[in-house]
Structure formats: structure tokens, C-alpha cells
Design a protein around this motif. Sequence first.
Motif, PDB file in Angstrom:
ATOM      1  N   LYS A  38       0.843  -1.198   0.000  1.00  0.00           N
ATOM      2  CA  LYS A  38       0.000   0.000   0.000  1.00  0.00           C
ATOM      3  C   LYS A  38       0.873   1.241   0.000  1.00  0.00           C
ATOM      4  O   LYS A  38       2.072   1.176   0.258  1.00  0.00           O
ATOM      5  CB  LYS A  38      -0.983   0.008   1.163  1.00  0.00           C
ATOM      6  CG  LYS A  38      -0.381   0.064   2.538  1.00  0.00           C
ATOM      7  CD  LYS A  38      -1.478   0.005   3.597  1.00  0.00           C
ATOM      8  CE  LYS A  38      -0.881  -0.267   4.970  1.00  0.00           C
ATOM      9  NZ  LYS A  38      -1.887  -0.419   5.995  1.00  0.00           N
ATOM     10  N   VAL A  39       0.242   2.360  -0.299  1.00  0.00           N
ATOM     11  CA  VAL A  39       0.911   3.657  -0.344  1.00  0.00           C
ATOM     12  C   VAL A  39       0.233   4.560   0.681  1.00  0.00           C
ATOM     13  O   VAL A  39      -0.994   4.650   0.712  1.00  0.00           O
ATOM     14  CB  VAL A  39       0.795   4.295  -1.752  1.00  0.00           C
ATOM     15  CG1 VAL A  39       1.379   5.687  -1.762  1.00  0.00           C
ATOM     16  CG2 VAL A  39       1.478   3.419  -2.786  1.00  0.00           C
ATOM     17  N   ILE A  40       1.035   5.182   1.521  1.00  0.00           N
ATOM     18  CA  ILE A  40       0.505   6.163   2.471  1.00  0.00           C
ATOM     19  C   ILE A  40       0.860   7.529   1.913  1.00  0.00           C
ATOM     20  O   ILE A  40       2.030   7.834   1.696  1.00  0.00           O
ATOM     21  CB  ILE A  40       1.102   5.962   3.880  1.00  0.00           C
ATOM     22  CG1 ILE A  40       0.730   4.569   4.390  1.00  0.00           C
ATOM     23  CG2 ILE A  40       0.620   7.060   4.824  1.00  0.00           C
ATOM     24  CD1 ILE A  40       1.395   4.182   5.694  1.00  0.00           C
ATOM     25  N   ARG A  41      -0.179   8.322   1.637  1.00  0.00           N
ATOM     26  CA  ARG A  41       0.028   9.633   1.015  1.00  0.00           C
ATOM     27  C   ARG A  41      -0.029  10.737   2.065  1.00  0.00           C
ATOM     28  O   ARG A  41      -0.554  10.544   3.154  1.00  0.00           O
ATOM     29  CB  ARG A  41      -1.046   9.889  -0.044  1.00  0.00           C
ATOM     30  CG  ARG A  41      -1.032   8.863  -1.156  1.00  0.00           C
ATOM     31  CD  ARG A  41      -2.071   9.136  -2.192  1.00  0.00           C
ATOM     32  NE  ARG A  41      -3.403   9.136  -1.599  1.00  0.00           N
ATOM     33  CZ  ARG A  41      -4.481   9.599  -2.202  1.00  0.00           C
ATOM     34  NH1 ARG A  41      -4.415  10.092  -3.407  1.00  0.00           N
ATOM     35  NH2 ARG A  41      -5.651   9.561  -1.609  1.00  0.00           N
ATOM     36  N   ARG A  42       0.489  11.888   1.701  1.00  0.00           N
ATOM     37  CA  ARG A  42       0.379  13.086   2.549  1.00  0.00           C
ATOM     38  C   ARG A  42      -1.002  13.674   2.314  1.00  0.00           C
ATOM     39  O   ARG A  42      -1.301  14.109   1.211  1.00  0.00           O
ATOM     40  CB  ARG A  42       1.443  14.111   2.188  1.00  0.00           C
ATOM     41  CG  ARG A  42       2.830  13.664   2.512  1.00  0.00           C
ATOM     42  CD  ARG A  42       3.790  14.845   2.458  1.00  0.00           C
ATOM     43  NE  ARG A  42       5.151  14.383   2.612  1.00  0.00           N
ATOM     44  CZ  ARG A  42       5.723  14.122   3.785  1.00  0.00           C
ATOM     45  NH1 ARG A  42       5.049  14.290   4.888  1.00  0.00           N
ATOM     46  NH2 ARG A  42       6.965  13.695   3.841  1.00  0.00           N
ATOM     47  N   ASN A  43      -1.815  13.638   3.328  1.00  0.00           N
ATOM     48  CA  ASN A  43      -3.194  14.125   3.255  1.00  0.00           C
ATOM     49  C   ASN A  43      -3.905  13.506   2.055  1.00  0.00           C
ATOM     50  O   ASN A  43      -3.812  12.331   1.827  1.00  0.00           O
ATOM     51  CB  ASN A  43      -3.230  15.653   3.222  1.00  0.00           C
ATOM     52  CG  ASN A  43      -2.530  16.252   4.430  1.00  0.00           C
ATOM     53  OD1 ASN A  43      -2.668  15.764   5.534  1.00  0.00           O
ATOM     54  ND2 ASN A  43      -1.743  17.286   4.218  1.00  0.00           N
ATOM     55  N   GLU A  44      -4.596  14.290   1.277  1.00  0.00           N
ATOM     56  CA  GLU A  44      -5.312  13.787   0.107  1.00  0.00           C
ATOM     57  C   GLU A  44      -4.539  14.039  -1.181  1.00  0.00           C
ATOM     58  O   GLU A  44      -5.065  13.856  -2.270  1.00  0.00           O
ATOM     59  CB  GLU A  44      -6.699  14.448   0.021  1.00  0.00           C
ATOM     60  CG  GLU A  44      -7.603  14.120   1.190  1.00  0.00           C
ATOM     61  CD  GLU A  44      -7.926  12.633   1.272  1.00  0.00           C
ATOM     62  OE1 GLU A  44      -8.186  12.015   0.226  1.00  0.00           O
ATOM     63  OE2 GLU A  44      -7.911  12.085   2.389  1.00  0.00           O
ATOM     64  N   ARG A  45      -3.305  14.484  -1.060  1.00  0.00           N
ATOM     65  CA  ARG A  45      -2.494  14.808  -2.231  1.00  0.00           C
ATOM     66  C   ARG A  45      -1.887  13.547  -2.834  1.00  0.00           C
ATOM     67  O   ARG A  45      -1.921  12.482  -2.243  1.00  0.00           O
ATOM     68  CB  ARG A  45      -1.421  15.801  -1.831  1.00  0.00           C
ATOM     69  CG  ARG A  45      -2.058  17.109  -1.338  1.00  0.00           C
ATOM     70  CD  ARG A  45      -1.170  18.012  -0.554  1.00  0.00           C
ATOM     71  NE  ARG A  45       0.152  18.216  -1.100  1.00  0.00           N
ATOM     72  CZ  ARG A  45       1.142  18.727  -0.404  1.00  0.00           C
ATOM     73  NH1 ARG A  45       0.960  19.066   0.844  1.00  0.00           N
ATOM     74  NH2 ARG A  45       2.324  18.892  -0.945  1.00  0.00           N
ATOM     75  N   ASN A  46      -1.310  13.680  -4.001  1.00  0.00           N
ATOM     76  CA  ASN A  46      -0.677  12.558  -4.684  1.00  0.00           C
ATOM     77  C   ASN A  46       0.740  12.298  -4.172  1.00  0.00           C
ATOM     78  O   ASN A  46       1.389  11.351  -4.582  1.00  0.00           O
ATOM     79  CB  ASN A  46      -0.653  12.825  -6.204  1.00  0.00           C
ATOM     80  CG  ASN A  46      -0.356  11.582  -6.996  1.00  0.00           C
ATOM     81  OD1 ASN A  46      -0.925  10.529  -6.751  1.00  0.00           O
ATOM     82  ND2 ASN A  46       0.551  11.702  -7.944  1.00  0.00           N
ATOM     83  N   GLU A  47       1.192  13.097  -3.243  1.00  0.00           N
ATOM     84  CA  GLU A  47       2.551  12.998  -2.722  1.00  0.00           C
ATOM     85  C   GLU A  47       2.686  11.798  -1.782  1.00  0.00           C
ATOM     86  O   GLU A  47       1.921  11.632  -0.839  1.00  0.00           O
ATOM     87  CB  GLU A  47       2.888  14.284  -1.969  1.00  0.00           C
ATOM     88  CG  GLU A  47       4.299  14.374  -1.498  1.00  0.00           C
ATOM     89  CD  GLU A  47       4.553  15.687  -0.771  1.00  0.00           C
ATOM     90  OE1 GLU A  47       5.568  15.749  -0.077  1.00  0.00           O
ATOM     91  OE2 GLU A  47       3.753  16.620  -0.879  1.00  0.00           O
ATOM     92  N   ILE A  48       3.676  10.947  -2.060  1.00  0.00           N
ATOM     93  CA  ILE A  48       3.902   9.742  -1.256  1.00  0.00           C
ATOM     94  C   ILE A  48       4.582  10.111   0.056  1.00  0.00           C
ATOM     95  O   ILE A  48       5.549  10.856   0.075  1.00  0.00           O
ATOM     96  CB  ILE A  48       4.791   8.737  -2.027  1.00  0.00           C
ATOM     97  CG1 ILE A  48       4.080   8.279  -3.300  1.00  0.00           C
ATOM     98  CG2 ILE A  48       5.154   7.544  -1.147  1.00  0.00           C
ATOM     99  CD1 ILE A  48       4.976   7.489  -4.234  1.00  0.00           C
TER     100      ILE A  48
END
Length: 93
Positions: A38-48
Motif C-alpha cells: 500500500k501507499v501512504i500519502r500526505r493528506n489527500e495529495r498525490n505525494e507519497i
Amino acid sequence: YIAKISPDALILTIEPSVLIVGKKIMSYQGKRIGSIKKVIRRNERNEIRYIVTKPLFQKEILIPASAILSIGNSIVLNKNHDVKKDSKWKKTR
């Protein structure tokens, strides 16, 4: 982020970060670490923020985005990143 909008499609100029789930994670030296669960992003942004892998019979490993050298067919980690020392370990539920 958006390159083109038509009545039938939306074309992005970037790949959404969640689409890297399942890709192999490789060390700089070419050793396979695992695959992205899985990928944990910064808030709702596309930034990993973190990528997560879980080796068989072990805890989940959270690898910070700062440890990623490149993203392509697989994820390659920075030369100086040591997964055992530099990543966060998380108990699985």
C-alpha cells in the motif's frame, strides 16, 4: 496534473501514486526487498509519504518517500538506505 479533458476521458500528466501498488521494491544494489502492499500519502495529495511492504511472517515495513531513488517498472531505493535500520516497523493487525 490534468493534461486534457474530453467528454469520454480525463488524461493526467502524472501517474497517481496509488497505481504503484504491487510494484517490486529493489535496493540500490539490486536486491529485492519485496513488493508494495500500500501507499501512504500526505493528506489527500498525490505525494507519497511512505510505501509499505510486508515480508512473509514479518511486520509491515514503512519505507519513507525520501528513501526512493526512482519509480519505474520497479521502485529503486537510495544507495544509502538500509531497510533494516532506516525504515519504520509496524505491527500488523
